[in-house]
Design an enzyme around this catalytic site. Structure first.
Site, PDB file in Angstrom:
ATOM      1  N   THR B 126       0.741  -1.250   0.054  1.00 27.88           N
ATOM      2  CA  THR B 126       0.119  -0.182   0.146  1.00 27.88           C
ATOM      3  C   THR B 126       0.620   1.200   0.061  1.00 27.88           C
ATOM      4  OG1 THR B 126      -1.633  -1.227   1.341  1.00 27.88           O
ATOM      5  CG2 THR B 126      -1.968   1.340   1.114  1.00 27.88           C
ATOM      6  N   GLU B 363      -5.559  -6.017   3.759  1.00 30.74           N
ATOM      7  CA  GLU B 363      -5.532  -7.012   2.651  1.00 30.74           C
ATOM      8  C   GLU B 363      -7.048  -7.192   1.739  1.00 30.74           C
ATOM      9  OE1 GLU B 363      -3.781 -10.696   3.719  1.00 30.74           O
ATOM     10  OE2 GLU B 363      -2.905  -9.844   5.641  1.00 30.74           O
TER      11      GLU B 363
HETATM   12  C1  LIG Z   1      -4.292  -1.260  10.501  1.00 31.84           C
HETATM   13  C2  LIG Z   1      -3.876  -1.511   9.130  1.00 31.84           C
HETATM   14  C3  LIG Z   1      -2.753  -2.205   8.624  1.00 31.84           C
HETATM   15  C4  LIG Z   1      -2.365  -2.445   7.126  1.00 31.84           C
HETATM   16  N1  LIG Z   1      -1.539  -3.155   6.957  1.00 31.84           N
HETATM   17  C5  LIG Z   1      -0.946  -3.314   5.778  1.00 31.84           C
HETATM   18  C6  LIG Z   1       0.334  -3.808   5.339  1.00 31.84           C
HETATM   19  O1  LIG Z   1       0.934  -4.760   6.385  1.00 31.84           O
HETATM   20  N2  LIG Z   1       0.839  -3.940   4.048  1.00 31.84           N
HETATM   21  C7  LIG Z   1       0.053  -3.277   3.294  1.00 31.84           C
HETATM   22  O2  LIG Z   1       0.684  -3.061   2.210  1.00 31.84           O
HETATM   23  N3  LIG Z   1      -1.183  -2.530   3.471  1.00 31.84           N
HETATM   24  C8  LIG Z   1      -1.385  -2.533   4.679  1.00 31.84           C
HETATM   25  N4  LIG Z   1      -2.461  -1.793   4.956  1.00 31.84           N
HETATM   26  C9  LIG Z   1      -3.483  -1.123   3.879  1.00 31.84           C
HETATM   27  C10 LIG Z   1      -4.734  -1.611   3.447  1.00 31.84           C
HETATM   28  O3  LIG Z   1      -4.409  -2.826   2.778  1.00 31.84           O
HETATM   29  C11 LIG Z   1      -5.541  -0.707   2.580  1.00 31.84           C
HETATM   30  O4  LIG Z   1      -5.501   0.497   3.726  1.00 31.84           O
HETATM   31  C12 LIG Z   1      -6.625  -0.901   1.849  1.00 31.84           C
HETATM   32  O5  LIG Z   1      -6.288  -1.831   0.815  1.00 31.84           O
HETATM   33  C13 LIG Z   1      -7.556   0.079   1.452  1.00 31.84           C
HETATM   34  O6  LIG Z   1      -6.598   0.994   0.760  1.00 31.84           O
HETATM   35  P1  LIG Z   1      -6.929   2.416   1.190  1.00 31.84           P
HETATM   36  O7  LIG Z   1      -6.809   2.663   2.273  1.00 31.84           O
HETATM   37  O8  LIG Z   1      -6.308   3.156   0.081  1.00 31.84           O
HETATM   38  O9  LIG Z   1      -8.397   3.081   0.608  1.00 31.84           O
HETATM   39  P2  LIG Z   1      -9.085   3.317  -0.517  1.00 31.84           P
HETATM   40  O10 LIG Z   1      -8.514   2.375  -1.797  1.00 31.84           O
HETATM   41  O11 LIG Z   1      -8.604   4.820  -0.976  1.00 31.84           O
HETATM   42  O12 LIG Z   1     -10.707   2.883  -0.439  1.00 31.84           O
HETATM   43  C14 LIG Z   1     -11.526   4.011   0.150  1.00 31.84           C
HETATM   44  C15 LIG Z   1     -12.920   3.296   0.005  1.00 31.84           C
HETATM   45  O13 LIG Z   1     -13.407   3.189  -1.438  1.00 31.84           O
HETATM   46  C16 LIG Z   1     -13.512   1.738  -1.772  1.00 31.84           C
HETATM   47  N5  LIG Z   1     -13.086   1.604  -3.006  1.00 31.84           N
HETATM   48  C17 LIG Z   1     -11.788   1.914  -3.686  1.00 31.84           C
HETATM   49  N6  LIG Z   1     -11.992   1.579  -5.059  1.00 31.84           N
HETATM   50  C18 LIG Z   1     -13.413   1.242  -5.152  1.00 31.84           C
HETATM   51  C19 LIG Z   1     -13.748   0.504  -6.565  1.00 31.84           C
HETATM   52  N7  LIG Z   1     -13.285   0.620  -7.564  1.00 31.84           N
HETATM   53  N8  LIG Z   1     -15.137   0.163  -6.173  1.00 31.84           N
HETATM   54  C20 LIG Z   1     -15.878   0.479  -5.153  1.00 31.84           C
HETATM   55  N9  LIG Z   1     -15.191   0.947  -3.933  1.00 31.84           N
HETATM   56  C21 LIG Z   1     -13.997   1.262  -4.275  1.00 31.84           C
HETATM   57  C22 LIG Z   1     -12.753   1.229  -0.713  1.00 31.84           C
HETATM   58  O14 LIG Z   1     -13.457  -0.117  -0.610  1.00 31.84           O
HETATM   59  C23 LIG Z   1     -13.036   1.986   0.502  1.00 31.84           C
HETATM   60  O15 LIG Z   1     -14.348   1.682   1.156  1.00 31.84           O
HETATM   61  C24 LIG Z   1      -3.046  -1.698   6.186  1.00 31.84           C
HETATM   62  C25 LIG Z   1      -4.064  -0.895   6.684  1.00 31.84           C
HETATM   63  C26 LIG Z   1      -4.407  -0.580   7.805  1.00 31.84           C
HETATM   64  C27 LIG Z   1      -5.666   0.245   8.400  1.00 31.84           C
END
Ligand SMILES: Cc1cc2nc3c(=O)[nH]c(=O)nc-3n(C[C@H](O)[C@H](O)[C@H](O)COP(=O)(O)OP(=O)(O)OC[C@H]3O[C@@H](n4cnc5c(N)ncnc54)[C@H](O)[C@@H]3O)c2cc1C
Lengths: 271, 382
Positions: B126, B363
């Site tokens: 991410t 994930e």
């Molecule tokens: C506590 C924690 C630990 C984590 N650990 C890791 C880790 O170890 N390694 C790692 O790589 N990542 C990690 N992450 C990151 C995590 O995987 C991401 O936060 C997650 O994939 C969502 O990405 P984003 O936060 O950018 O949200 P966004 O992608 O910006 O999403 C925002 C909202 O929009 C929705 N959305 C986005 N695109 C679409 C679409 N095309 N259609 C419908 N809905 C959509 C999403 O589902 C969500 O509801 C962690 C996150 C947290 C909070």
């Protein structure tokens, strides 16, 4: 030189859950989970600590019981024991502590004659009978020194140095090996089995299978000394004592209640 | 169809129950409050081969199966979600990709110490601009002679500042988009590997989530995992497995809240009756129980497919989607059953409700799971 250790363990009902059948006066064992007797786990742990410390230690766990008792032997193997033996035979059923110790001692003697035994560990007592007799009886049968209530152990090669727990203190005792030691929970904190060993020991094709010895494997055993007929003691009745005293519930203002409580505790000479 | 667990799996479950009760439950509320990473707990899990349960003996792992590993995660999650994330990380997000895509040299150098419990590993995909759309990677790795130079940053990475090694996804050829992404095994002590902000979170508060910054970080060429251009594939495959672990975690959180709720409704009396005797509340329990069991069966099934070498992307997405929803639903209801007491930190359900939410996010969010499920279900043509 190999340090040979035997650990005697017993499968017992988890007494947190045990109830007594008021009609028959026996333990209701149905549906009750069984566990390895807690003091025996301390015995096991102490043996393992020696194994951690010295290069060449062989631990044999031994248990008398029905075939289900293989469960706790496997658990002990998973904790780190090298060999597991279950003593199981219809003829052993109904044995009291004396008959049990006769059987265990016979098996231990067999091991002793073959590869020697330096220390025999037993738990102090089993939570289902609470007799604390089997360890000392084994020592008697084998004509070995015994130190019970071991709360600290130092192995010094030819001898052991032990802190033996007393009600308000301890005794410091030394004994020559071979020796029988019975352990209490203050001695150590039993370890958890390593996950790899769980996969080695449990399942269809275990790397270390549990051996089962029957009466036939113990030709020295005198059939009149074992099982129900070889048992001089009988449990006639088991019962829960009726509680004749009743609790008293104090009600009212906290300060007032506290006052009454203190007064009555003083009256009863508790305070 | 055989639904029974093996003798080994039952034993793992039993030992993990003991372990969790004695070693994990006592610190769960505290690490939630202090946000302290449970380093000691991790070390205990490493020493007992719990964190390397499914990794092969050949490399120092416990040689167990995946279901046993997920069962262990579920047991831990019942009492402490933070500790279960810590457990879910190393083997499935770092060990597994090295085992599956790594060279023999990489396995000896990185998988072995992970499997032997000497180090812990994480997974960094991410970025601020690449969340659900993981293809928008800005982190760049450029080949210069016998090493790559990496520049960029990752955010929300579990184990930041704590774990020793990370699988990092970065762009090696921008023109190829997702086919230009590559995966690297990177030591956290590599010069240029900088730990940025550590986040203050709603739940799993002890799990150290933070930013990783790479400044002209030199990565030996031999630390490329798989081939150049395979990074996206490796990341997606890794998440397929990771999602089963998160489903198991979600089921654990839900079960933990359920257990607490059952105990509470046996004790609390209102209107002269125990809460358990109100039919309106019994119906909550029935719904909660059904969902938990359905969720568990979904993750068991995904684990079964994984173990038998069958495709499981869709099933792991379904398991995570459903189990995380269940965790949120059940913890919420568990708080409801506790009334005002459930809102207080004196009762564990308060923490469980906050912890549950993450399972719908990391994930891959639930929306992303649905994309995966739909893509597998709505095939191009029949
Ligand atoms: C506590 C924690 C630990 C984590 N650990 C890791 C880790 O170890 N390694 C790692 O790589 N990542 C990690 N992450 C990151 C995590 O995987 C991401 O936060 C997650 O994939 C969502 O990405 P984003 O936060 O950018 O949200 P966004 O992608 O910006 O999403 C925002 C909202 O929009 C929705 N959305 C986005 N695109 C679409 C679409 N095309 N259609 C419908 N809905 C959509 C999403 O589902 C969500 O509801 C962690 C996150 C947290 C909070």
């Amino acid at each position: 030189m190999t340090i040979n250790i035997a650990v005697c363990i017993k499968q017992v009902p988890n007494t947190n859950q045990v109830k007594i059948d008021k009609k028959t006066g026996t333990l209701i064992r149905k549906g009750i989970k069984t566990i390895c007797n807690p003091d025996d786990k301390n015995a096991m742990e102490e043996a393992l600590k020696l194994k951690d410390k010295y290069d060449d230690v062989k631990i044999t766990v031994i248990s008398m019981g029905p075939s289900q008792a293989t469960e706790i032997i496997k658990e002990a193997l998973a904790m780190g024991a090298d060999r597991g033996i279950l003593l199981s035979d219809r003829k052993f059923a109904g044995s009291d502590t004396l008959a049990t110790s006769t059987i265990l001692a016979t098996a231990l003697r067999k091991i002793q004659e073959k590869e020697g035994l330096d220390i025999i560990f037993c738990g102090r007592q089993a939570i289902d009978g609470d007799t604390a007799q089997v360890g000392p009886q084994i020592a008697q049968h084998l004509d070995l020194p015994i130190i019970s209530y071991v709360q600290e152990l130092k192995y010094l090669g030819e001898k052991v140095q032990v802190k033996r727990a007393l009600e308000n203190g301890y005794m410091q005792i030394e004994a020559q090996i071979p020796v029988v030691l019975t352990t209490i929970s203050d001695l150590n904190k039993p370890r958890y089995p390593h996950m790899r060993r769980i996969f080695d020991v449990f399942g269809k094709n275990p790397v270390i299978p549990v051996e089962t010895w029957t009466a036939d494997d113990l030709p020295d055993l005198d059939n009149t000394q074992i099982g129900l007929n070889g048992s001089p003691t009988r449990v006639i009745k088991t019962y829960t004592p009726d509680r004749t005293f009743k609790g008293e519930i104090l009600e009212g203002e906290t300060a007032h209640v506290a006052h009454i409580l203190i007064e009555s505790l003083k009256q009863k000479q508790i305070l | 169809m055989d639904f029974s667990l093996t003798e080994q799996e039952i034993m793992v479950q039993k030992v993990m129950r003991d372990f969790t009760e004695n070693e994990i439950e006592p610190i769960a509320a505290e690490i939630d409050e202090t946000e302290e990473f449970p380093q000691k707990t991790l070390e205990k899990m490493q020493k007992l081969g719990i964190s390397s349960l499914p990794l092969p003996k050949k490399y120092g792992g416990s040689g167990g199966n995946y279901l046993a590993y997920y069962l262990a995660i579920e047991e831990v999650a019942k009492k402490c979600a933070t500790s279960s994330v810590v457990l879910a990380g190393s083997a499935s997000l770092c060990g597994w990709p090295i085992l599956t895509f790594g060279t023999e040299v990489q396995k000896e150098k990185y998988l072995r110490p992970i499997a032997e419990g000497k180090i812990a590993g994480g997974f960094a995909l991410t970025e601020p601009g690449a969340g659900s759309d993981a293809s928008m990677q800005r982190t760049v790795a450029e080949l210069k002679g016998d090493h790559y130079i990496m520049n960029g940053s990752k955010c929300f990475i579990t184990g930041a500042g704590v774990f020793d090694v990370f699988i990092i996804i970065a762009m090696t050829d921008k023109s190829k988009k997702t086919r230009g992404l590559s995966a690297f095994i990177v030591d956290a002590n590599t010069p240029g590997f900088i730990i940025g902000k550590i986040e203050n979170k709603m739940g799993i508060r002890g799990s150290a989530t933070g930013e990783l910054i790479f400044q002209d970080m030199k990565i030996p060429k031999e630390n490329l995992l798989g081939k150049e251009g395979e990074g996206f594939h490796i990341a997606m495959k890794t998440l397929d497995g990771g999602r089963i672990a998160i489903a198991a975690q979600a089921v654990g959180i839900a079960q933990g809240a359920m257990d607490a709720a059952i105990q509470y409704i046996h004790e609390r009396v209102q209107f002269g009756r125990k809460l358990k005797d109100f039919q309106g509340l019994q119906w909550y329990i029935a719904e909660m129980e059904t969902e938990i069991n359905a969720a568990r069966n979904l993750y068991y099934h995904a684990a079964y497919l994984k173990e038998h070498g069958k495709p499981y992307s869709k099933e792991s997405a379904m398991a995570k989607f459903f189990a995380s929803k269940t965790a949120v639903f059940v913890t919420n209801k568990a708080v409801q059953l506790h009334g005002g007491y459930g809102y207080m930190k004196d009762y564990p359900v308060e923490r469980m409700m906050r912890d549950a939410k993450i399972t719908e996010i990391y994930e891959g969010t639930s929306e992303v799971q649905k994309m995966v499920i739909a893509a597998h279900t709505i095939k191009p043509k029949l």
